[in-house]
Design an enzyme around this catalytic site. Sequence first.
Site, PDB file in Angstrom:
ATOM      1  N   VAL A   8       0.862  -1.177   0.000  1.00  0.00           N
ATOM      2  CA  VAL A   8       0.000   0.000   0.000  1.00  0.00           C
ATOM      3  C   VAL A   8       0.901   1.231   0.000  1.00  0.00           C
ATOM      4  CG1 VAL A   8      -1.855   1.250   1.147  1.00  0.00           C
ATOM      5  CG2 VAL A   8      -1.745  -1.245   1.323  1.00  0.00           C
ATOM      6  N   ALA A  42      -1.500  -0.949  -4.034  1.00  0.00           N
ATOM      7  CA  ALA A  42      -2.529   0.091  -3.953  1.00  0.00           C
ATOM      8  C   ALA A  42      -1.892   1.471  -3.930  1.00  0.00           C
ATOM      9  CB  ALA A  42      -3.376  -0.104  -2.692  1.00  0.00           C
ATOM     10  N   LYS A 202      13.639   8.394  14.858  1.00  0.00           N
ATOM     11  CA  LYS A 202      14.512   7.239  14.647  1.00  0.00           C
ATOM     12  C   LYS A 202      15.233   6.807  15.928  1.00  0.00           C
ATOM     13  CE  LYS A 202      15.198   8.551   9.808  1.00  0.00           C
ATOM     14  NZ  LYS A 202      16.111   9.204   8.840  1.00  0.00           N
TER      15      LYS A 202
END
EC number: 1.1.1.3
Length: 434
Positions: A8, A42, A202
């Site tokens: 996706v 998608a 991060k």
Amino acid sequence: MKVKVGIVGCGVVGTGTVRLLLENSNIIQKKTGVELVLTKVADKDWERKREIEIPTYLRTHDYREVIKESDIVVELVGGKDFAKNLILEALEENKHVITANKRLLAEDGLEVFRKARERGLHIGFEASVGGGIPIVKALKEGLVGNRVRAIYGILNGTTNYILTKMLEERMDFSHALELAQKQGYAEADPSLDIDGWDSAHKICILSMIAFGRYVPFEEVYVEGIRDLDLLDLELGKELGYTLKLLAISKRRDGSMEVRVHPTFIRSEDALAKVSDVYNAIMVEGDFVGKTMFYGKGAGGQPTASAVVSDIVDIAKKLLFCTKDKDQLEWEDQSLYLSKDFYSRYYMRFDVPDRPGVLASVSRVLADYNISIASVLQKEKVCKMAGREGEPIVPLVILTHKAYESSMQKAIREIKNLPVIMGEPVVIRVEEEAY
């Protein structure tokens, strides 16, 4: 047996992942015994140009088609709200998930990982930190026998490029940022990078892996590079230091520090030599000592490599029925998160070039138990004229290690001294020798 994979989001990283799966699936199967089948991809816009043409039979606008037809769902849409709902929906449908979404994991990771653990599902997130640098796998597997003492990371290529240009080409911040935008390294709105939020997401994720403790993102100290002055980079270099936007996570006396800020490090250190858009992460373990991971921290192909690494890992577990404890459980809450850092400091004050100035500053520092290591006064660097036309020069002080709380109190007092012109500059220094 085949493992079905759906994606996706078909932007730069999504397209790179599709390309890698289509072009190298035979190589992956030969190396691992895993046959990966790409089922659906998608995206909301199939008209935009991509580096490869996505086959029509793979395309869909409906992410639910991807969830329905896949064993592993790869989320590469970015943002937070939609991505979070997508991942939770996939987990509800008993689908394993891979994501590169650092913001989502840093801010809402607790909910996502708990849901995966409740349902006995895997979440892969190697691509969320460091692009193609395999730092997540290193912490979870390669260094699993170590008690991690510290992590130091240059985790954002945009800011590292800007600092490199400022120092090497004597550019001020605004010109270096403009160059980074022209080169495509910085967004039109670069706030996420230059204000430190990207690095903070991060280091939050890496800290949770390394220390087994949930780190609320809002408690991470974050300071960016927007207000840096070229003069401080040059004075630091004269003192033997290089300035980096450093993400730091470390144990100290039963506590842990998680922070992002401009940091001076010794110019001979390996991290100081990491330039341009490259990332590097130094991990210190009790048995392995220091080890460094280096590479491109972003880009479609390096990040796609990390995504596919996660796909293969999960696919092998499915095919060979292996189970391991690979989800973050954050059961160790013994370490408390401290914001009272213990660090060396670089301070620059703009002061009149006259006797007694240093004595007045040092008296305040002594009151807060802050010891001076060295002093540099650049009499030839005249910044402006003072109140009576006398020259204003930079006074630089390096301290021994001190507590952040003491330093902040001292700075508030020093800035009110009549000899201090403008705002003091305070930059933390990471150096083990002091």
